[in-house]
Motif scaffolding. Sequence first.
Motif, PDB file in Angstrom:
ATOM      1  N   SER A   1       1.926  -8.462  -1.299  1.00 38.45           N
ATOM      2  CA  SER A   1       3.006  -7.508  -1.545  1.00 38.45           C
ATOM      3  C   SER A   1       2.581  -6.364  -2.457  1.00 38.45           C
ATOM      4  CB  SER A   1       4.224  -8.219  -2.141  1.00 38.45           C
ATOM      5  OG  SER A   1       3.883  -8.815  -3.375  1.00 38.45           O
TER       6      SER A   1
ATOM      7  N   PRO B   1       3.098  -1.211  -4.878  1.00 36.32           N
ATOM      8  CA  PRO B   1       3.456  -1.980  -3.680  1.00 36.32           C
ATOM      9  C   PRO B   1       2.466  -1.749  -2.536  1.00 36.32           C
ATOM     10  CG  PRO B   1       4.944  -0.125  -3.961  1.00 36.32           C
ATOM     11  CD  PRO B   1       4.041  -0.129  -5.157  1.00 36.32           C
TER      12      PRO B   1
ATOM     13  N   TRP C   1       3.150  -2.879   0.910  1.00 31.61           N
ATOM     14  CA  TRP C   1       3.952  -3.501   1.957  1.00 31.61           C
ATOM     15  C   TRP C   1       3.251  -3.460   3.309  1.00 31.61           C
ATOM     16  CZ3 TRP C   1       7.073  -6.625  -0.087  1.00 31.61           C
ATOM     17  CH2 TRP C   1       7.702  -6.332  -1.277  1.00 31.61           C
TER      18      TRP C   1
ATOM     19  N   PHE D   1       1.371  -6.632   3.483  1.00 29.27           N
ATOM     20  CA  PHE D   1       2.320  -7.720   3.683  1.00 29.27           C
ATOM     21  C   PHE D   1       2.764  -7.774   5.149  1.00 29.27           C
ATOM     22  CE2 PHE D   1       6.446  -9.792   3.603  1.00 29.27           C
ATOM     23  CZ  PHE D   1       6.221 -10.870   2.754  1.00 29.27           C
TER      24      PHE D   1
END
Length: 190
Positions: free
Chosen positions: A40, A54, A56, A59
């Motif tokens: 993450s 972050p 993402w 992820f």
Amino acid sequence: MLQRIQTVYLLIIVVLTVATLFLPLAVLQQGDALFSFDASGLSTMIGEPELLYPAWGLFALTAIIAIIALVTIFLYRKRILQIRLCVFNALLILGFYGFFAFLIYSLKGDMEGASVSVKIALSFPLVNLILDYLAIRNIGADEALVRSLDRKKHKKHKDTSHFFYKLSIEESEVFYVRKSIIHKTILFCI
């Protein structure tokens, strides 16, 4: 479905990829500050964990790898599609490492003097890559086995009309004579 070894390989890929989602991949240290990098993003380790950077995309990529491996398990009747999805998944796993290296490189550029130590969870995608290769091999072996059995089945039920002549002397009596015998008899008579 579960009796096939490639299903076990793909299930292990799913488990290891889900573990990769939540376990730390690397620890960055800058002076006394420690930062944990997982799928993450980069977060602080001291006190309350706070997401600083972050990631993402990493992820989402990891989640897609797990989902594709899980979907591939249930496509056991479509072996060619299974092989294609496994190859695509292997490319995504390589993309995971490339994206991870890019993120660490950009983080080290932002954090001067930071040292990086990788964790065991970073080796899970490599294990996934090996298991993916083994699954591809076993799915291919299954496909070859099914094709050979289909070939034998079609060979057994082959149309034999080009081997035999149908001779009927009377309405009730029908004889099937091999063409080679007729040809040999004709050649002998000549």
